[in-house]
Design an enzyme around this catalytic site. Structure first.
Site, short mmCIF file in Angstrom:
data_model
loop_
_atom_site.label_atom_id
_atom_site.label_comp_id
_atom_site.label_asym_id
_atom_site.label_seq_id
_atom_site.Cartn_x
_atom_site.Cartn_y
_atom_site.Cartn_z
CG HIS A 1 -1.96 -1.07 1.22
ND1 HIS A 1 -2.78 -1.31 0.13
CD2 HIS A 1 -2.29 -2.00 2.15
CE1 HIS A 1 -3.58 -2.34 0.41
NE2 HIS A 1 -3.29 -2.77 1.62
CG ASP B 1 -2.99 -8.37 1.10
OD1 ASP B 1 -2.27 -8.67 2.07
OD2 ASP B 1 -4.01 -7.65 1.21
CG HIS C 1 -6.92 -5.35 1.85
ND1 HIS C 1 -6.43 -6.22 2.80
CD2 HIS C 1 -8.18 -5.02 2.21
CE1 HIS C 1 -7.37 -6.40 3.72
NE2 HIS C 1 -8.43 -5.69 3.40
CG ASP D 1 -5.21 -9.81 3.78
OD1 ASP D 1 -4.92 -10.33 2.68
OD2 ASP D 1 -4.99 -8.62 4.06
ZN ZN Z 1 -4.45 -7.01 3.07
#
Ligand code: ZN
Length: 299
Positions: free
Chosen positions: A67, A104, A106, A193
Site C-alpha cells: 500500500h 493479498d 486488498h 488475508d
Molecule cells: Zn491485506
C-alpha cells in the site's frame, strides 16, 4: 521507489517519536531498525534467486509494503518492498522484465501507482472488490497508463470467492498473460488475508488454494514471495504451505470441509465472478489476445 523527501520524513517521524504515519500506519521507537532489517531480507530473497543459488525464495517480513506509494504510507505499509526489490534486481543484476502478482485480499495500490507507467513491469493484483473495501481502488478498468497500457491488471473478486474462482482466473488470464510477458522473475505479494478464516476480508481461500497458486507459478518461473497482510493465527501454517508450494512438495493437507465452506457462500458469488471475469477479458484482449494460446514456458 520512494522519493528522498519521503524517506527523510519517515526517518524524522520516528526520531520525533511519532506514533503513526497517517491514521492507519503505526510507528514505534524501533521502527527504523525493523524497516531496514525487513528490506535487507527482501533484497537477500531477491539476490539468491537472481544469482541462481536458489530457484525460489520467501521473505517473511513485516511491515508489509504494497500500500506504500512513491511518497505515501498507508494500510500498515511504510516502504514498498516489491518496488525496492525491482529497483535492486534491475541495478544489481540487470534484470529487465519483472512481474508482480498481488494475492493479498486488498488491492496493491501503492505498487500500481509506482509501476502503472513502467513498460518493463507487469503488475497483477487479485483482491476483494474494492468498492466497499480498503484501499477503495484497483478496479478492472485500471490497466495502467501509456506507455504501459495493459501491463497493469486488477481483478475484483466478489465476496466469498474461493479456490475455484482463483483457479479459473489463473487458468483463463494470469497464466496466459505471464507466458506472453515472459518475466525473468515473479514477485508475489503474498498476503494471507484472503484466507477463509481471516476476519479482515470476505474471501475464502484455503490451504489448497494457496498451495495451488504458488505451485503453478513456481513450476514455470522463478518466484520471490514477500509477505504482505494476513492476521489470523494460521499465517504460520500458510507460510509453510507457500514454502511447500515453492518446493513442489506437499505434506500439509487441508483440514476443512469444502462442502461446508461452499454451502456457506453467497449464492451469487460464482455468477458475479463470471461477469467480472468476462469484463476483465474484454478489457485485456486488445493487449494480450487471450484467445490465442501462448507457448508453454519452462524454467
Ligand atoms: Zn491485506
Amino acid at each position: 521507489m520512494h522519493t528522498e523527501e519521503y524517506v527523510a520524513s519517515v526517518t524524522a517521524s520516528i526520531q520525533q517519536s511519532r506514533k503513526n504515519l497517517g491514521k492507519d500506519t503505526y510507528l514505534c521507537e524501533g521502527s527504523f531498525d525493523v524497516l531496514l532489517q525487513s528490506i535487507g531480507a527482501v533484497l537477500r530473497a531477491g539476490e539468491v534467486v537472481a544469482n541462481g543459488s536458489c530457484d525460489h525464495s520467501f521473505a517473511l517480513v513485516r511491515p508489509p509494503g504494497h500500500h506504500s506509494g512513491k511518497c505515501t504510507s498507508g494500510g500498515f505499509c511504510i516502504f514498498n518492498n516489491s518496488a525496492i526489490l525491482v529497483h535492486f534486481l534491475r541495478h544489481a543484476f540487470g534484470i529487465k522484465k519483472v512481474a508482480i502478482l498481488n494475492i493479498d485480499a486488498h488491492a496493491s495500490d501503492g505498487t500500481y501507482g509506482i509501476f502503472s507507467a513502467d513498460p518493463e513491469v507487469l503488475c497483477i493484483s487479485v483482491h476483494q472488490d474494492p468498492l466497499k473495501v480498503y484501499p477503495y481502488t484497483g478496479f478492472i478498468k485500471d490497466i495502467g497508463v501509456r506507455p504501459a497500457l495493459g501491463l497493469s491488471i486488477n481483478m475484483e473478486m466478489p465476496p466469498r470467492s474461493g479456490n475455484r474462482e482463483y483457479g479459473i482466473l489463473f487458468e483463463d488470464i494470469i497464466e496466459k498473460v505471464m507466458r506472453k510477458f515472459d518475466p525473468e522473475i515473479i514477485i508475489v505479494e503474498c498476503g494471507f488475508d484472503a484466507y477463509h478464516k481471516e476476519s479482515l476480508s470476505e474471501l475464502d481461500l484455503t490451504v489448497d488454494g494457496y498451495y495451488d497458486m504458488i505451485n503453478l507459478l513456481a513450476s514455470q518461473w522463478k518466484v520471490v514471495c514477500l509477505l504482505e497482510g494476513g492476521y489470523h493465527e494460521d499465517i504460520g501454517l500458510l507460510s509453510a504451505v507457500v514454502l511447500e508450494g515453492l518446493m513442489g512438495r506437499r505434506t500439509i493437507k487441508d483440514g476443512i470441509d469444502q462442502v461446508d465452506l461452499l454451502a456457506s457462500r453467497h449464492i451469487n458469488t460464482r455468477k458475479e465472478f463470471q461477469e467480472k471475469l468476462s469484463k476483465l477479458k474484454l478489457i485485456l484482449n486488445p493487449y494480450w489476445d487471450l484467445n490465442k494460446p501462448a507457448l508453454c514456458h519452462t524454467k
